[in-house]
Scaffold this motif. Structure first.
Motif, short mmCIF file in Angstrom:
data_model
loop_
_atom_site.label_atom_id
_atom_site.label_comp_id
_atom_site.label_asym_id
_atom_site.label_seq_id
_atom_site.Cartn_x
_atom_site.Cartn_y
_atom_site.Cartn_z
N ASN A 250 25.33 -25.11 -13.15
CA ASN A 250 24.61 -26.22 -12.50
C ASN A 250 23.21 -25.79 -12.07
O ASN A 250 22.75 -26.06 -10.96
N SER A 252 19.30 -25.54 -11.65
CA SER A 252 18.07 -26.32 -11.63
C SER A 252 17.13 -25.63 -10.66
O SER A 252 17.49 -24.62 -10.03
N LEU A 253 15.92 -26.15 -10.53
CA LEU A 253 14.99 -25.57 -9.57
C LEU A 253 15.47 -25.75 -8.14
O LEU A 253 14.95 -25.12 -7.21
N SER A 254 16.47 -26.60 -7.95
CA SER A 254 17.01 -26.81 -6.61
C SER A 254 18.09 -25.79 -6.25
O SER A 254 18.50 -25.69 -5.09
N GLY A 255 18.55 -25.04 -7.26
CA GLY A 255 19.58 -24.04 -6.97
C GLY A 255 20.61 -23.94 -8.07
O GLY A 255 20.39 -24.37 -9.21
N TYR A 256 21.75 -23.40 -7.76
CA TYR A 256 22.82 -23.18 -8.73
C TYR A 256 24.13 -22.95 -7.97
O TYR A 256 24.13 -22.78 -6.74
N THR A 257 25.22 -22.96 -8.71
CA THR A 257 26.52 -22.63 -8.12
C THR A 257 27.06 -21.38 -8.82
O THR A 257 26.81 -21.15 -10.00
#
Length: 403
Positions: A250, A252-257
């Motif tokens: 998951n 994206s520039l917003s993060g990941y898991t």
């Protein structure tokens, strides 16, 4: 009831190890001679990869590659979700150590038998304001559980020790250390580089949070292989040092898991042929039985120490109640490197344990270098006799030169 490895089975094992017909190999603590089936597994995969393509060959063998995690889990009595495959034990150890969070003033406990890779990590932590407490062995060469208990404070965050010493032959009481760590709620990292494949490992009995190991030593796997165990309950306490799409999703520039297993600590790209070779080596050891392997190693190590001690010019340096298949000694009037070289000229492989490998232990005992012999279950009584006879010959030749 498990039985001893007897002569017929030993002959079969040696017939499946081409290297054993060419030389006498007492450098198993460096890299064991692999079984032929391990070599064939690696070579056959590489040949297929060259003809069919890397990704395509991996897809064909994916069940076997994934099965390596099951074999490693069986070896240490873990769950497959707690196993990650690495290229070596140093990378596995450093991944979890550097992934732990420490603050200035925190304390880490280690032993005088700690291997150089661990000491490098501990030295870096010390530079960051972490206090390092070294538990010295007692007068008999044993790790002191009493000293360990006394060293623990409210600031102790980690116990990081080496299970089997690289240059001293001693075995730390891993299970008792684990009980103390659990009682005080302290994370426990065990370097099993020399114990994996040599003696039984049960992470549930040891109660360690993390364990690192190599393939090339007592597991008889190819060089460039290793693995890491991280207990499920402790995985979120270790931040992955390096991440790619294999360990993270998951994105994206917003993060990941993160993956929900220990493979979050792996990177995607590694040698699939060597991974399969590691799995085949573990399978080979499990088929023989690690308890049976350990019984024979103990027997051969005792025999070797006894025969070495019969020569007044040889000093055996191993000390402690619990000794491994690593036997260290020095020869009066001869440099350890010269002993190694002269033995190699006669078809006998040994190693040299230098002060850089276990510097705290070596400095404490006034040792600059020792000859390191390391027996495995495929070694024989006749090979031990040949080693000791050759040493006697070398000692006599050296004495004649000095006259």
């Amino acid at each position: 009831m498990e039985t001893k490895i007897l002569s017929d089975e030993l002959d079969m094992i040696r017939s499946q190890t081409k290297g054993s017909t060419k030389l006498i190999h007492f450098n198993n603590a460096g890299a064991s001679l692999p079984p032929d089936v391990v070599v064939d597994t690696v070579v056959d995969y590489l040949r297929e990869e060259a003809l069919a393509g890397g990704y395509e060959t991996e897809a064909k063998h994916i069940a076997g590659i994934n099965g390596v995690y099951d074999k490693l889990a069986e070896l240490v009595n873990a769950d497959r979700e707690e196993i990650a495959v690495f290229e070596n034990a140093s990378a596995a150890w450093a991944t979890v150590f550097k992934g732990l969070s420490f603050e200035a003033g925190d304390e880490i406990i280690t032993s005088e038998m700690e291997y150089v890779t661990g000491l490098i990590g501990l030295a870096s932590a010390k530079e960051a304001g972490i206090k390092i407490n070294v538990i010295s062995n007692d007068a008999l060469g044993n790790f002191s559980l009493e000293k360990l208990e006394k060293a623990i404070t409210a600031k102790t965050k980690l116990i990081a020790v080496t299970h089997v010493s690289s240059s001293g032959g001693s075995i730390l009481p891993a299970e008792q250390i684990g009980e103390i760590a659990e009682k005080h709620g302290i994370l426990y990292l065990l370097d099993a580089c020399q114990s994996a494949g040599q003696l039984p490992l049960d992470v549930k009995r040891i109660k360690c949070d993390m364990l690192s190991a190599t393939g090339r030593k007592y597991l008889r796997a190819p060089r460039g292989t290793g693995f890491l165990f991280v207990k499920k309950a402790s995985q979120d306490k270790v931040k992955p040092v390096l991440l790619d799409f294999f360990g993270a999703g998951n994105v994206s520039l917003s993060g990941y898991t993160l993956r929900q297993d220990a493979r979050r600590f792996e990177l995607y790209e590694k040698n699939r042929a060597l991974t399969l070779g590691l799995g085949k080596a573990v399978e080979y050891a499990l088929n023989i039985g690690v308890n049976r392997i350990w019984d024979r190693i103990k027997y051969l190590a005792v025999l070797l120490r006894q025969q070495l001690a019969e020569n007044p010019a040889i000093a055996v340096h191993d000390a402690g109640y619990w000794l491994s298949g690593i036997v260290t000694f020095s020869v009066k009037g001869m440099e350890s490197e010269d002993v190694k070289r002269k033995l190699a000229e006669r078809g006998i492989n040994v190693s040299v344990g230098g002060s850089q490998a276990t510097p705290i232990y070596m400095e404490k005992n006034g040792l600059r270098a020792v000859v390191r012999t390391s027996v495995h279950y495929y070694n024989t009584e006749e090979e031990i006799a040949a080693l000791c006879q050759t040493l006697s010959l070398l000692i006599n030749q050296n004495s004649n030169l000095e006259v």
